[in-house]
Design a protein around this motif. Structure first.
Motif, PDB file in Angstrom:
ATOM      1  N   PRO A 267      65.741 -37.720 -16.137  1.00  0.00           N
ATOM      2  CA  PRO A 267      67.117 -37.518 -16.624  1.00  0.00           C
ATOM      3  C   PRO A 267      68.069 -38.553 -16.033  1.00  0.00           C
ATOM      4  N   GLN A 268      69.024 -38.983 -16.838  1.00  0.00           N
ATOM      5  CA  GLN A 268      69.998 -39.992 -16.421  1.00  0.00           C
ATOM      6  C   GLN A 268      71.399 -39.543 -16.806  1.00  0.00           C
ATOM      7  N   ARG A 269      72.366 -39.784 -15.922  1.00  0.00           N
ATOM      8  CA  ARG A 269      73.759 -39.447 -16.224  1.00  0.00           C
ATOM      9  C   ARG A 269      74.497 -40.623 -16.870  1.00  0.00           C
ATOM     10  N   ALA A 270      74.204 -41.839 -16.428  1.00  0.00           N
ATOM     11  CA  ALA A 270      74.923 -43.018 -16.937  1.00  0.00           C
ATOM     12  C   ALA A 270      74.237 -43.509 -18.212  1.00  0.00           C
ATOM     13  N   MET A 271      74.463 -42.792 -19.317  1.00  0.00           N
ATOM     14  CA  MET A 271      73.735 -43.100 -20.542  1.00  0.00           C
ATOM     15  C   MET A 271      74.178 -44.410 -21.184  1.00  0.00           C
ATOM     16  N   SER A 272      75.411 -44.832 -20.983  1.00  0.00           N
ATOM     17  CA  SER A 272      75.822 -46.131 -21.530  1.00  0.00           C
ATOM     18  C   SER A 272      74.968 -47.250 -20.936  1.00  0.00           C
ATOM     19  N   MET A 273      74.636 -47.147 -19.659  1.00  0.00           N
ATOM     20  CA  MET A 273      73.753 -48.118 -19.021  1.00  0.00           C
ATOM     21  C   MET A 273      72.362 -48.063 -19.644  1.00  0.00           C
ATOM     22  N   VAL A 274      71.880 -46.853 -19.933  1.00  0.00           N
ATOM     23  CA  VAL A 274      70.555 -46.689 -20.531  1.00  0.00           C
ATOM     24  C   VAL A 274      70.510 -47.336 -21.917  1.00  0.00           C
ATOM     25  N   TYR A 275      71.489 -47.039 -22.761  1.00  0.00           N
ATOM     26  CA  TYR A 275      71.488 -47.594 -24.116  1.00  0.00           C
ATOM     27  C   TYR A 275      71.567 -49.122 -24.086  1.00  0.00           C
ATOM     28  N   ALA A 276      72.252 -49.663 -23.099  1.00  0.00           N
ATOM     29  CA  ALA A 276      72.414 -51.115 -23.015  1.00  0.00           C
ATOM     30  C   ALA A 276      71.097 -51.833 -22.732  1.00  0.00           C
ATOM     31  N   THR A 277      70.102 -51.127 -22.190  1.00  0.00           N
ATOM     32  CA  THR A 277      68.831 -51.766 -21.853  1.00  0.00           C
ATOM     33  C   THR A 277      67.969 -52.059 -23.074  1.00  0.00           C
ATOM     34  N   ALA A 278      68.192 -51.334 -24.181  1.00  0.00           N
ATOM     35  CA  ALA A 278      67.185 -51.244 -25.244  1.00  0.00           C
ATOM     36  C   ALA A 278      67.464 -52.155 -26.428  1.00  0.00           C
ATOM     37  N   ASP A 279      66.396 -52.386 -27.210  1.00  0.00           N
ATOM     38  CA  ASP A 279      66.501 -53.089 -28.489  1.00  0.00           C
ATOM     39  C   ASP A 279      66.467 -52.117 -29.660  1.00  0.00           C
ATOM     40  N   LEU A 280      65.802 -50.981 -29.486  1.00  0.00           N
ATOM     41  CA  LEU A 280      65.701 -49.961 -30.542  1.00  0.00           C
ATOM     42  C   LEU A 280      65.686 -48.577 -29.915  1.00  0.00           C
ATOM     43  N   LEU A 281      66.210 -47.584 -30.623  1.00  0.00           N
ATOM     44  CA  LEU A 281      66.000 -46.185 -30.261  1.00  0.00           C
ATOM     45  C   LEU A 281      64.962 -45.604 -31.219  1.00  0.00           C
ATOM     46  N   ILE A 282      63.953 -44.942 -30.658  1.00  0.00           N
ATOM     47  CA  ILE A 282      62.882 -44.330 -31.456  1.00  0.00           C
ATOM     48  C   ILE A 282      62.996 -42.820 -31.301  1.00  0.00           C
ATOM     49  N   HIS A 283      63.160 -42.106 -32.427  1.00  0.00           N
ATOM     50  CA  HIS A 283      63.415 -40.658 -32.350  1.00  0.00           C
ATOM     51  C   HIS A 283      62.707 -39.917 -33.496  1.00  0.00           C
ATOM     52  N   PRO A 284      61.366 -39.824 -33.425  1.00  0.00           N
ATOM     53  CA  PRO A 284      60.631 -39.092 -34.469  1.00  0.00           C
ATOM     54  C   PRO A 284      60.630 -37.583 -34.204  1.00  0.00           C
ATOM     55  N   THR A 285      61.817 -37.012 -34.149  1.00  0.00           N
ATOM     56  CA  THR A 285      61.977 -35.619 -33.748  1.00  0.00           C
ATOM     57  C   THR A 285      61.335 -34.666 -34.743  1.00  0.00           C
ATOM     58  N   ARG A 286      60.794 -33.570 -34.202  1.00  0.00           N
ATOM     59  CA  ARG A 286      60.234 -32.516 -35.048  1.00  0.00           C
ATOM     60  C   ARG A 286      61.226 -31.382 -35.274  1.00  0.00           C
ATOM     61  N   GLU A 287      62.289 -31.368 -34.482  1.00  0.00           N
ATOM     62  CA  GLU A 287      63.320 -30.335 -34.673  1.00  0.00           C
ATOM     63  C   GLU A 287      64.599 -30.750 -33.971  1.00  0.00           C
ATOM     64  N   ASP A 288      65.582 -31.155 -34.746  1.00  0.00           N
ATOM     65  CA  ASP A 288      66.912 -31.473 -34.238  1.00  0.00           C
ATOM     66  C   ASP A 288      67.913 -30.962 -35.261  1.00  0.00           C
ATOM     67  N   THR A 289      68.663 -29.942 -34.912  1.00  0.00           N
ATOM     68  CA  THR A 289      69.642 -29.437 -35.870  1.00  0.00           C
ATOM     69  C   THR A 289      70.725 -30.468 -36.152  1.00  0.00           C
ATOM     70  N   PHE A 290      70.962 -31.368 -35.200  1.00  0.00           N
ATOM     71  CA  PHE A 290      71.869 -32.487 -35.456  1.00  0.00           C
ATOM     72  C   PHE A 290      71.229 -33.800 -35.009  1.00  0.00           C
ATOM     73  N   GLY A 291      71.131 -34.044 -33.711  1.00  0.00           N
ATOM     74  CA  GLY A 291      70.565 -35.290 -33.211  1.00  0.00           C
ATOM     75  C   GLY A 291      71.614 -36.149 -32.525  1.00  0.00           C
ATOM     76  N   MET A 292      72.224 -35.624 -31.455  1.00  0.00           N
ATOM     77  CA  MET A 292      73.318 -36.339 -30.789  1.00  0.00           C
ATOM     78  C   MET A 292      72.869 -37.664 -30.192  1.00  0.00           C
ATOM     79  N   VAL A 293      71.628 -37.727 -29.704  1.00  0.00           N
ATOM     80  CA  VAL A 293      71.161 -38.967 -29.097  1.00  0.00           C
ATOM     81  C   VAL A 293      71.139 -40.095 -30.119  1.00  0.00           C
ATOM     82  N   VAL A 294      70.831 -39.770 -31.372  1.00  0.00           N
ATOM     83  CA  VAL A 294      70.820 -40.781 -32.425  1.00  0.00           C
ATOM     84  C   VAL A 294      72.233 -41.328 -32.640  1.00  0.00           C
ATOM     85  N   LEU A 295      73.200 -40.425 -32.698  1.00  0.00           N
ATOM     86  CA  LEU A 295      74.589 -40.838 -32.902  1.00  0.00           C
ATOM     87  C   LEU A 295      75.093 -41.668 -31.719  1.00  0.00           C
TER      88      LEU A 295
END
Length: 386
Positions: A267-295
């Protein structure tokens, strides 16, 4: 100038690291507090804010179903008077506004079962204090009540609630979560160095509290299949999960020959730092009523690969120009193809990266908070007129 409201927010866990529902409750409470008097009733508080008034409630560690019942009873008793609006994020009978974040338990237990199997399932419920209590608390919040509104976080979830509890249809509304638009995220090299991630390689990002339900096994299989087809070995950063899950998936990664490619950050609190590291977000979720991480990833300009609706509620409002939409969350071959194309086709990756913040702007938290305020005032006007 409209009068200042006295609002009670009910959530057992007031902690933005708890999950999507918790982040929703925290962000909404903070923005409402800019214009109103907001009181938070919770058993666990890990996000102190001077603009909020906190009421810590006693909790039972086990059993969880009995603790849920205790929370429902205490919040009902503590909020019967003195508030203009009581806004609940938990099952129970207290609350003028009930925000639903997860699929109804009734849908999971009884949704597609008929005949003798349905009768046996009801027998199981009747003989289980845990299941019977959870279902009773759920029905309490969906029971028709004058002046009550039930808010689903997506249109997909609204339909599931209406199917499970048809009597609630007249009081259902949809208000999605919001997202905080980043001011100036850190540079990728700086972010990777801060989190101990390798530089010079493509980096995929996977974020979830429940690693299994969000499809990490599919991601690992896709990473294994796509690695030989790429000039540089892609790496994967995994954020979230409990120690047991992390150990399981670390072993699975080794079994698939992905040693050194998968980095478990917990788990990480500084999520802006986490998102800055990546080239893509991969989220093949099987159940997300919304999907905040995608947004959130889209707000940070990350191209995203995500399951279509009904597996992800947000995906129902996304087009192919805004995200790569997977037809099925378990299709590792299709996910591998998506990863390969997005890492090798710069124009495609740039288009999704450019359109992501445009999508996120439609969900700015300040606008979402105003939609809640409008709902509150509509309810209060109706209350005064009756």
């Amino acid at each position: 100038m409209k009068p200042r409201l006295r609002i009670a927010i009910l959530t057992r866990n007031f902690d933005p690291m708890g999950g999507g529902a918790e982040r929703y409750a925290v962000a909404l409470a903070e923005r409402l507090a800019a214009r109103h008097e907001v009181h938070v009733f919770a058993q666990h508080i890990a996000h102190p804010a001077p603009s909020l008034t906190y009421h810590r409630l006693p909790a039972l560690k086990k059993p969880r179903w009995l603790n849920q019942l205790l929370f429902a009873f205490l919040t009902h008793r503590r909020t019967q008077a003195g508030f203009d609006i009581v806004h609940a994020h938990e099952n129970g009978w207290a609350g003028d506004v009930q925000t639903v974040h997860v699929r109804p338990m009734r849908h999971n237990l009884l949704g597609d079962i008929r005949g003798m199997r349905r009768g046996l399932r009801w027998l199981k419920i009747a003989t289980s204090p845990r299941l019977a209590t959870y279902l009773w608390l759920e029905r309490s919040r969906f029971s028709p009540c004058p002046g009550r509104k039930v808010v689903a976080v997506s249109a997909t979830l609204r339909e599931e609630v209406a199917t499970s509890y048809p009597e609630s249809a007249a009081c259902l509304a949809v208000i999605p979560p919001g997202v905080a638009l980043p001011d100036k995220p850190p540079a990728q090299a700086e972010a990777r160095q801060a989190l101990g991630l390798p530089e010079g390689f493509p980096l995929l990002l996977f974020v979830a509290n429940d690693l299994a339900r969000k499809g990490l096994d599919t991601v690992l299989q896709a990473l294994r299949d796509t690695t030989p087809a790429l000039p540089l070995r892609p790496h994967l950063a995994v954020v979230g999960g409990n120690p047991g899950q992390i150990d399981h998936y670390r072993r699975l990664a080794a079994t698939l020959g992905l040693e050194g490619q998968v980095h478990f950050l917990g788990p990480q609190r500084a999520m802006s730092m986490v998102y800055a590291t990546a080239d893509l977000l991969i989220h093949p979720t099987r159940e997300d009523t919304f999907g905040m991480v995608v947004l959130e990833a889209m707000a940070h300009g990350l191209p995203v690969v995500v399951s279509r609706a009904p597996w992800c509620g947000l995906a129902a409002d996304l087009s192919e120009k805004e995200a790569w939409l997977l037809d099925h969350p378990n299709d590792a071959q299709a996910l591998a193809q998506a990863i390969q194309r997005l890492l090798t086709e710069e124009a495609l990756r740039a288009r999704l990266a450019q359109n992501g913040p445009v999508v996120a702007a439609r969900y700015a938290w300040d606008d979402i908070a105003k939609r809640h305020e409008a709902l509150y005032r509509e309810m209060l006007e109706a209350r005064c007129a009756s």
